[in-house]
Motif scaffolding. Structure first.
Motif, mmCIF file in Angstrom:
data_model
loop_
_atom_site.group_PDB
_atom_site.id
_atom_site.type_symbol
_atom_site.label_atom_id
_atom_site.label_comp_id
_atom_site.label_asym_id
_atom_site.label_seq_id
_atom_site.Cartn_x
_atom_site.Cartn_y
_atom_site.Cartn_z
ATOM 1 N N ASP A 62 42.434 51.375 17.619
ATOM 2 C CA ASP A 62 42.801 50.414 16.685
ATOM 3 C C ASP A 62 43.999 49.417 17.632
ATOM 4 O O ASP A 62 44.603 49.809 18.627
ATOM 5 N N PRO A 63 43.994 48.415 16.984
ATOM 6 C CA PRO A 63 44.811 47.311 17.792
ATOM 7 C C PRO A 63 46.293 47.814 17.761
ATOM 8 O O PRO A 63 46.723 48.273 16.906
ATOM 9 N N PHE B 283 56.081 35.839 19.361
ATOM 10 C CA PHE B 283 54.633 35.731 19.323
ATOM 11 C C PHE B 283 54.101 37.084 18.938
ATOM 12 O O PHE B 283 54.326 38.165 19.816
ATOM 13 N N LEU B 284 53.224 37.150 18.277
ATOM 14 C CA LEU B 284 52.716 38.376 18.034
ATOM 15 C C LEU B 284 51.510 38.573 18.939
ATOM 16 O O LEU B 284 50.467 37.828 18.886
ATOM 17 N N THR B 285 51.318 39.470 19.648
ATOM 18 C CA THR B 285 50.134 39.946 20.553
ATOM 19 C C THR B 285 49.611 41.383 20.709
ATOM 20 O O THR B 285 50.147 42.026 20.138
ATOM 21 N N ASN B 286 48.615 41.232 21.608
ATOM 22 C CA ASN B 286 48.043 42.815 21.850
ATOM 23 C C ASN B 286 48.161 42.873 23.654
ATOM 24 O O ASN B 286 47.261 43.451 24.213
ATOM 25 N N ASP B 287 49.270 42.203 23.966
ATOM 26 C CA ASP B 287 49.333 42.434 25.707
ATOM 27 C C ASP B 287 49.231 43.624 25.994
ATOM 28 O O ASP B 287 48.821 43.632 27.264
ATOM 29 N N HIS B 288 49.466 44.646 25.566
ATOM 30 C CA HIS B 288 49.620 46.065 26.162
ATOM 31 C C HIS B 288 48.488 47.022 26.041
ATOM 32 O O HIS B 288 48.630 48.050 26.152
ATOM 33 N N THR B 289 47.515 46.366 25.478
ATOM 34 C CA THR B 289 46.322 47.238 25.257
ATOM 35 C C THR B 289 45.763 47.790 26.437
ATOM 36 O O THR B 289 45.774 47.136 27.729
#
Length: 204
Positions: free
Chosen positions: A84-85, A111-117
């Motif tokens: 999941d994101p 800022f909303l991110t997914n940087d640590h995926t």
């Protein structure tokens, strides 16, 4: 003597009791079904299959052999955002400028991110308040790093950890109420993830 070992099926009731001692009233007692799902990867029969699964999501408990009590729990997520994101906020700068209007504003912005995926995560860490002495907390926390050192090929070179947010005695989290819950209410995030992210905003 204290022992740290992988969670076993017989520890579930002890973990549920331990969960009842957490700070947030509304989240402190997860149903047994949810708890079982969270620790199920390490409840497999012994053997190579269990080793492979356990390394993907490991959960350990701190026990007192004489009393048979679970007094602490810790866990590691090998890679976040894979199924999941995995959302996080990053503090950055947003600039509005116009020479014609003589305007220049640099605004601190979330800022909303997914940087640590894909990063490995130090997630669960909780010790019974009565046993927060004699370096038990340090032992419980450090055991995660020892596990990662033993299986370093399975973990990402980038490791993240979320810190506990501000919360009052009624389980109210300003961060969740202001920036978390609205995103689920208005459909930005799937509602099925709301419980998980509320827990993160409170506990991590």
């Amino acid at each position: 003597m204290m022992i740290i070992r992988p969670v076993a099926a017989g520890d579930l009731q002890g973990l549920l009791t331990l969960a009842g001692k957490r700070v947030a009233v509304s989240l402190r007692c997860p149903p047994m079904k949810i708890l079982l799902r969270r620790v199920s990867p390490v409840l497999r029969p012994p053997g190579k299959a269990r080793c492979r699964v356990a390394i993907k999501a490991t959960c350990s408990c701190l026990r007192i052999p004489a009393a048979g009590a679970v007094v602490g729990v810790c866990a590691i997520e090998v890679a976040v955002g894979v199924n999941d994101p995995w959302y996080n906020y990053r503090v950055g700068t947003l600039v509005h400028a116009s020479k014609e209007l003589n305007v220049y504003n640099a605004l601190p912005t979330l800022f909303l991110t997914n940087d640590h995926t894909g990063s490995s995560e130090l997630c669960t860490l909780f010790l019974d308040p009565a046993w927060r002495k004699d370096s038990n907390g340090h032992l419980l926390s450090s055991s995660r790093f020892l596990f990662m050192a033993a299986f370093r090929d399975h973990f990402n070179h980038k490791v993240v950890a979320e810190m506990r947010g501000v919360i009052d005695e009624h389980g109210y989290s300003p961060f969740w109420e202001s920036l978390g819950q609205p995103l689920f209410l208005y459909g930005v995030f799937p509602r099925r993830l709301s419980v998980r992210y509320r827990a993160k905003s409170v506990y991590c």
